[in-house]
Design an enzyme around this catalytic site. Structure first.
Site, PDB file in Angstrom:
ATOM      1  N   ARG A  58       0.875  -1.172   0.000  1.00  0.00           N
ATOM      2  CA  ARG A  58       0.000   0.000   0.000  1.00  0.00           C
ATOM      3  C   ARG A  58       0.916   1.227   0.000  1.00  0.00           C
ATOM      4  O   ARG A  58       1.735   1.378   0.898  1.00  0.00           O
ATOM      5  CB  ARG A  58      -0.874   0.017   1.253  1.00  0.00           C
ATOM      6  N   GLY A 107     -14.390  -5.470   4.786  1.00  0.00           N
ATOM      7  CA  GLY A 107     -15.089  -4.384   4.103  1.00  0.00           C
ATOM      8  C   GLY A 107     -15.247  -3.226   5.060  1.00  0.00           C
ATOM      9  O   GLY A 107     -16.178  -3.192   5.853  1.00  0.00           O
ATOM     10  N   ASP A 139     -13.565  -5.949  -1.854  1.00  0.00           N
ATOM     11  CA  ASP A 139     -14.610  -5.059  -1.320  1.00  0.00           C
ATOM     12  C   ASP A 139     -15.654  -4.675  -2.363  1.00  0.00           C
ATOM     13  O   ASP A 139     -16.731  -4.202  -1.997  1.00  0.00           O
ATOM     14  CB  ASP A 139     -13.984  -3.781  -0.752  1.00  0.00           C
ATOM     15  N   GLY A 146      -7.134  -1.129  -6.439  1.00  0.00           N
ATOM     16  CA  GLY A 146      -8.424  -0.615  -6.001  1.00  0.00           C
ATOM     17  C   GLY A 146      -8.518   0.891  -6.171  1.00  0.00           C
ATOM     18  O   GLY A 146      -7.794   1.495  -6.974  1.00  0.00           O
ATOM     19  N   GLN A 156     -10.197 -14.499   3.400  1.00  0.00           N
ATOM     20  CA  GLN A 156     -11.081 -14.001   2.329  1.00  0.00           C
ATOM     21  C   GLN A 156     -10.282 -13.482   1.142  1.00  0.00           C
ATOM     22  O   GLN A 156     -10.801 -13.311   0.047  1.00  0.00           O
ATOM     23  CB  GLN A 156     -11.981 -12.880   2.861  1.00  0.00           C
ATOM     24  N   THR A 192     -10.449  -5.804  -6.053  1.00  0.00           N
ATOM     25  CA  THR A 192     -10.673  -5.720  -4.602  1.00  0.00           C
ATOM     26  C   THR A 192     -11.780  -6.683  -4.173  1.00  0.00           C
ATOM     27  O   THR A 192     -12.791  -6.837  -4.882  1.00  0.00           O
ATOM     28  CB  THR A 192     -11.053  -4.305  -4.097  1.00  0.00           C
TER      29      THR A 192
HETATM   30  O1  F6P Z   1      -9.368  -3.392   0.684  1.00  0.00           O
HETATM   31  C1  F6P Z   1      -9.452  -4.759   0.951  1.00  0.00           C
HETATM   32  C2  F6P Z   1      -9.353  -5.040   2.417  1.00  0.00           C
HETATM   33  O2  F6P Z   1      -9.259  -6.408   2.510  1.00  0.00           O
HETATM   34  C3  F6P Z   1     -10.458  -4.481   3.306  1.00  0.00           C
HETATM   35  O3  F6P Z   1     -11.631  -5.225   3.247  1.00  0.00           O
HETATM   36  C4  F6P Z   1      -9.792  -4.515   4.653  1.00  0.00           C
HETATM   37  O4  F6P Z   1     -10.391  -3.580   5.505  1.00  0.00           O
HETATM   38  C5  F6P Z   1      -8.393  -4.138   4.319  1.00  0.00           C
HETATM   39  O5  F6P Z   1      -8.175  -4.517   2.986  1.00  0.00           O
HETATM   40  C6  F6P Z   1      -7.326  -4.748   5.179  1.00  0.00           C
HETATM   41  O6  F6P Z   1      -6.114  -4.187   4.798  1.00  0.00           O
HETATM   42  P1  F6P Z   1      -4.650  -4.632   5.207  1.00  0.00           P
HETATM   43  O7  F6P Z   1      -4.206  -5.675   4.210  1.00  0.00           O
HETATM   44  O8  F6P Z   1      -3.857  -3.381   5.068  1.00  0.00           O
HETATM   45  O9  F6P Z   1      -4.716  -5.164   6.595  1.00  0.00           O
END
Ligand code: F6P
Length: 356
Positions: A73, A178, A135, A110, A282, A133
């Site tokens: 990210r 989500g 989501d 995303g 998931q 995504t």
């Molecule tokens: O954007 C996808 C997602 O899986 C969301 O549903 C969740 O809140 C987030 O990413 C978790 O992010 P990370 O991988 O930074 O913990």
């Protein structure tokens, strides 16, 4: 033709299948094709960290989970902020794009990824985005790849939770990913036969949720299943901004409402109550057959757009057809569940409670 590919943001099933479709389309239809992959998303583009990929590298990727390129990210808001060396990440990415002599960069990601992709376009880079995504919250597309695989996983988990909950006569809360949008919870909740579905888009009343749990037992069920979206919001929290809610929950030592809700439901209904968080299962694993087909269509179409010289766009699904949107039109926007839309109404009218 020389193209670059990167995968950015949280991963999901189907990233490899999309890359494969892009590459195989280009290798099949063009004579001279060179593909490079940037490692770990925009971080690879910033650092100029790329690896050449041959046709053979893409074979066997149709069903592979995760992303062979890695992902990170990279916050959009930092892209235009000067770093210690005085240049911005954006400037470094543009320099990399030029240094590698790319004709096109495919960005699989995303909403955040698309925002950065739009910045790159504004700087003169040829970019084509692909909507990824679990989501399903990207504006301008009916569906994103990875979503339906996650629905399958979460719905299957709800079914497994049901059998153990029935054995014990328990109420079970299942937290589904989500944060902003509740698509995954909505679909998995319906497909998994949940009694209650709680979404970020529909603030819920604890009284109504408890009443729905009691109604499930009163109707003769041996358990009650509550599908809780990660971003689900209590009606008392609704007036607060997201950041303020984070603060309020931190005081209870929580990031989501699930455990607090489980405690209250247990106390008020008297039924033994447990909570389980599905988490990253998931996002992992191989894409479903549905997603493999979708990924192939999206990736192949993206390659077609590239061959036609259509840049500054993101591939999308609209009314069952593969199409595209201009990146500046969709960047920074989200697609939310309509609280009064057809899907929610269909669920509500079959007796599922949304706690309202
Ligand atoms: O954007 C996808 C997602 O899986 C969301 O549903 C969740 O809140 C987030 O990413 C978790 O992010 P990370 O991988 O930074 O913990």
């Amino acid at each position: 033709m020389k193209v670059g590919i990167l995968t950015s943001g949280g991963d999901c099933a189907g990233l490899n299948a999309v890359m494969r479709a892009i590459a195989l389309n280009l290798y099949t239809t063009e004579k001279n094709v060179e593909v490079i992959g940037f490692r770990n998303g925009y971080a690879g583009l910033i650092r100029g960290d790329a690896v050449p990929m041959r046709r053979a590298d893409f074979e066997g990727l149709l069903r592979a989970g995760g992303t062979v390129l890695g992902t990170t990210r990279t916050p959009f808001k930092l892209m235009s902020v000067p770093e210690a060396d005085g240049t911005t990440r954006l400037a470094k990415m543009v320099a990399s794009y030029k240094k590698f002599g790319l004709d096109c960069l495919f960005t699989l990601g995303g909403a955040g990824t698309h925002r950065t992709a739009a910045l790159l376009c504004a700087e003169g880079c040829n970019v084509i985005g692909l909507p990824k995504t679990i989501d399903n919250d990207i504006y301008g597309t009916d569906v994103t790849f990875g979503f339906h695989t996650a629905v399958d996983v979460a719905a299957d988990a709800l079914e497994r939770v049901r059998t153990t909950s029935e054995s014990h006569g328990r109420t079970m809360l299942v937290e589904i990913m989500g944060n902003k949008a509740g698509w995954l919870t909505l679909y998995a909740g319906i497909a998994g036969g949940a009694d209650v579905i709680l979404l970020p888009e529909i603030p819920f009343s604890i009284d109504k949720v408890c009443a729905a749990v009691q109604a499930a037992y009163a109707s003769g069920k041996r358990c009650a299943i509550v599908a809780v979206g990660e971003g689900a919001v209590l009606d008392s929290e609704a007036p607060f901004k997201r950041r303020e809610r984070v603060f309020i929950r931190a005081e209870r030592g929580e990031t989501t409402v699930t455990r607090h809700l489980a405690e209250v439901i247990g106390q008020r209904t008297g039924a033994e109550t447990r909570a389980t968080v599905l988490g990253y299962i998931q996002r992992g694993g191989e894409p479903s057959a549905y997603d493999r087909v979708l990924c192939t269509r999206l990736g192949s179409y993206a390659a077609q757009l590239c061959r036609r010289g259509m840049f500054g766009v993101t591939v999308a699904v609209s009314g069952g057809k593969i199409t595209f949107n201009a990146l500046p039109d969709i960047a920074g926007k989200y697609k939310f569940v309509d609280p009064n839309g057809e899907i929610v109404r269909a669920a509500e009218e079959t007796g599922i409670s949304f706690g309202r």
